[in-house]
Enzyme design. Structure first.
Site, PDB file in Angstrom:
ATOM      1  N   CYS A 106       1.089  -1.496  -0.022  1.00 45.76           N
ATOM      2  CA  CYS A 106       0.304  -0.006   0.245  1.00 45.76           C
ATOM      3  C   CYS A 106       0.788   1.110   0.094  1.00 45.76           C
ATOM      4  O   CYS A 106       0.374   2.146   0.248  1.00 45.76           O
ATOM      5  CB  CYS A 106      -0.681  -0.609   1.242  1.00 45.76           C
ATOM      6  SG  CYS A 106      -2.115  -1.297   1.272  1.00 45.76           S
ATOM      7  N   HIS A 144      -3.588   6.907   3.194  1.00 48.87           N
ATOM      8  CA  HIS A 144      -3.954   6.081   3.319  1.00 48.87           C
ATOM      9  C   HIS A 144      -5.349   5.698   3.002  1.00 48.87           C
ATOM     10  O   HIS A 144      -5.505   5.610   4.589  1.00 48.87           O
ATOM     11  CB  HIS A 144      -2.700   4.526   3.297  1.00 48.87           C
ATOM     12  CG  HIS A 144      -3.366   3.472   3.208  1.00 48.87           C
ATOM     13  ND1 HIS A 144      -3.381   2.998   1.436  1.00 48.87           N
ATOM     14  CD2 HIS A 144      -3.547   1.957   3.241  1.00 48.87           C
ATOM     15  CE1 HIS A 144      -4.060   1.205   1.697  1.00 48.87           C
ATOM     16  NE2 HIS A 144      -4.248   1.377   2.967  1.00 48.87           N
ATOM     17  N   ASN A 147     -10.599  -0.163   0.516  1.00 45.25           N
ATOM     18  CA  ASN A 147      -8.644   0.209   0.223  1.00 45.25           C
ATOM     19  C   ASN A 147      -8.002  -0.806  -1.011  1.00 45.25           C
ATOM     20  O   ASN A 147      -8.821  -1.273  -1.333  1.00 45.25           O
ATOM     21  CB  ASN A 147      -8.712  -0.062   1.691  1.00 45.25           C
ATOM     22  CG  ASN A 147      -6.331  -0.625   1.816  1.00 45.25           C
ATOM     23  OD1 ASN A 147      -5.952   0.010   0.308  1.00 45.25           O
ATOM     24  ND2 ASN A 147      -6.286  -0.651   2.850  1.00 45.25           N
TER      25      ASN A 147
END
Ligand code: UT7
Length: 329
Positions: A113, A254, A284
């Site tokens: 990520c 994030h 996500n």
């Protein structure tokens, strides 16, 4: 060293929407639990034949148009992804072929990520040292392809999509990347991983039976590290360029979990109007999370020329990083 800036940005989300209600039919969960524990209401799922390279192309075309360049102007392409179209050739080369960027060298970068922050910093260095003029940096994911749809601890949070930026030398009045800090801790890799498909567990009937080709996450542990690491690395990146959290106009974290974002915002005393959140609609998207959020923040008027933007990310590895930039478009 040359100053480097974003001259174009674009994003793409697949058409299909998977709602929390839809997930109730797939795993033992409920709409309310997902929303209150994650902040997510729906996420996008790529079509069966729709690859990360296809989503990258759509995001890149928008970024190129904004920057006013053609594919032939691109010197390098970096794709940050944990879901490449295939182990090799790299997705960046596949994108190159699809857009006709015949002058570019291409590689993928895997930092989960945090991948987009790592990829942007990598490309920034190439431009800062003068070895390339124009870079296309992409975060693209089809996490649905590695999602275990029997695991309610993971299948509820992830989604698909892509975001892309064009990086070029700053002309002095169109913003710049002020600083980036990156970090890793390989001792904690087991907490977030996909064990199968590499040299350790090459694909076999057994790896399929053992469900090793799916993303695995120890959510609670990842959560704790994510809050601490993103708060700290944001602080370090700001200090590196002589700024503080009060100077930030837009914090782009994030988009992993609303509770993580709120905990970071509280730690750094960022008021809600300065924190950009889109995970309610997209979930996500791993390496695509930051560039998609950045593009949506721009398009919705949350970012304007001259603003100080702080992007912070955390992911498998563990990896984490932060970038401070003055927005210039
Ligand atoms: O992008 C890379 C970084 N990733 C992240 O930052 C993700 C970090 N982790 C998280 O976001 C959260 O840990 C999750 C959203 C994945 C899970 O939330 P949690 O609050 O940590 O839940 P938990 O796993 O501790 O489970 C709490 C309870 C358990 O029940 P008991 O044992 O207390 O009775 C679970 O069985 O909630 C239950 N549960 C669920 N219930 C309904 C877990 N998942 C679900 C579900 N639906 N989907």
């Amino acid at each position: 060293m040359k100053q480097v800036t974003i001259t174009g940005i674009g994003s793409y989300l697949p058409e299909r929407i998977l709602t929390n209600k839809d997930l109730e039919k797939i795993v033992e969960t409920n709409e309310e639990w997902i929303f209150t524990r994650t902040g997510i209401k729906e996420r996008r799922i790529a079509a069966e034949g729709e690859m990360p390279s296809d989503m990258s192309v759509k995001a890149s075309e928008k970024a190129m148009a904004m920057a006013g360049i053609t594919a032939a102007d691109i010197d390098m392409i970096v794709v940050a992804t944990i879901t490449p179209d295939m182990p090799f050739p790299c997705t960046a080369a596949i994108v190159q072929g699809k857009i006709g960027a015949k002058n570019a060298f291409c590689f993928d970068l895997e930092a989960a990520c945090s991948g987009f922050i790592f990829a942007m910093e990598t490309a920034r260095n190439y431009i800062a040292t003068g070895s390339v003029k124009t870079a296309l940096v992409i975060g693209a994911e089809k996490i649905s392809a590695i999602t275990d749809w029997t695991d309610r601890g993971t299948c509820i949070i992830f989604g698909d999509g892509a975001g892309a930026v064009i990086l070029q030398e700053s002309n002095g009045s169109n913003g710049n990347i002020r600083s980036t800090v990156m970090a890793s801790d390989g001792t904690l890799g087991d907490l977030l991983k996909m064990p199968g498909g590499g040299a350790l567990h090459p694909a076999s009937h057994k790896t399929v039976d053992d469900r090793l080709h799916f993303l695995k996450m120890t959510g609670k542990e990842v959560f704790k590290h994510a809050v601490r690491c993103m708060g700290d690395v944001g602080q370090k990146a700001l200090e590196k360029c002589g700024l503080a959290y009060e100077d930030v106009d837009c914090l782009i974290p994030h988009q992993a979990n609303i509770r993580i974002i709120e905990a970071i915002a509280e730690r750094v005393k960022a008021p809600p109007e300065k924190v950009f959140i889109n995970l309610e609609r997209v979930g996500n998207i791993s390496a695509a999370s930051i560039p998609v959020a950045m593009d949506e923040a721009l398009k919705s008027g949350r970012i304007k020329k001259g603003d100080i933007i702080l992007a912070v990310a955390f992911g498998g590895g563990f990896t984490w990083g932060a970038t401070v930039l003055e927005w210039g478009i």
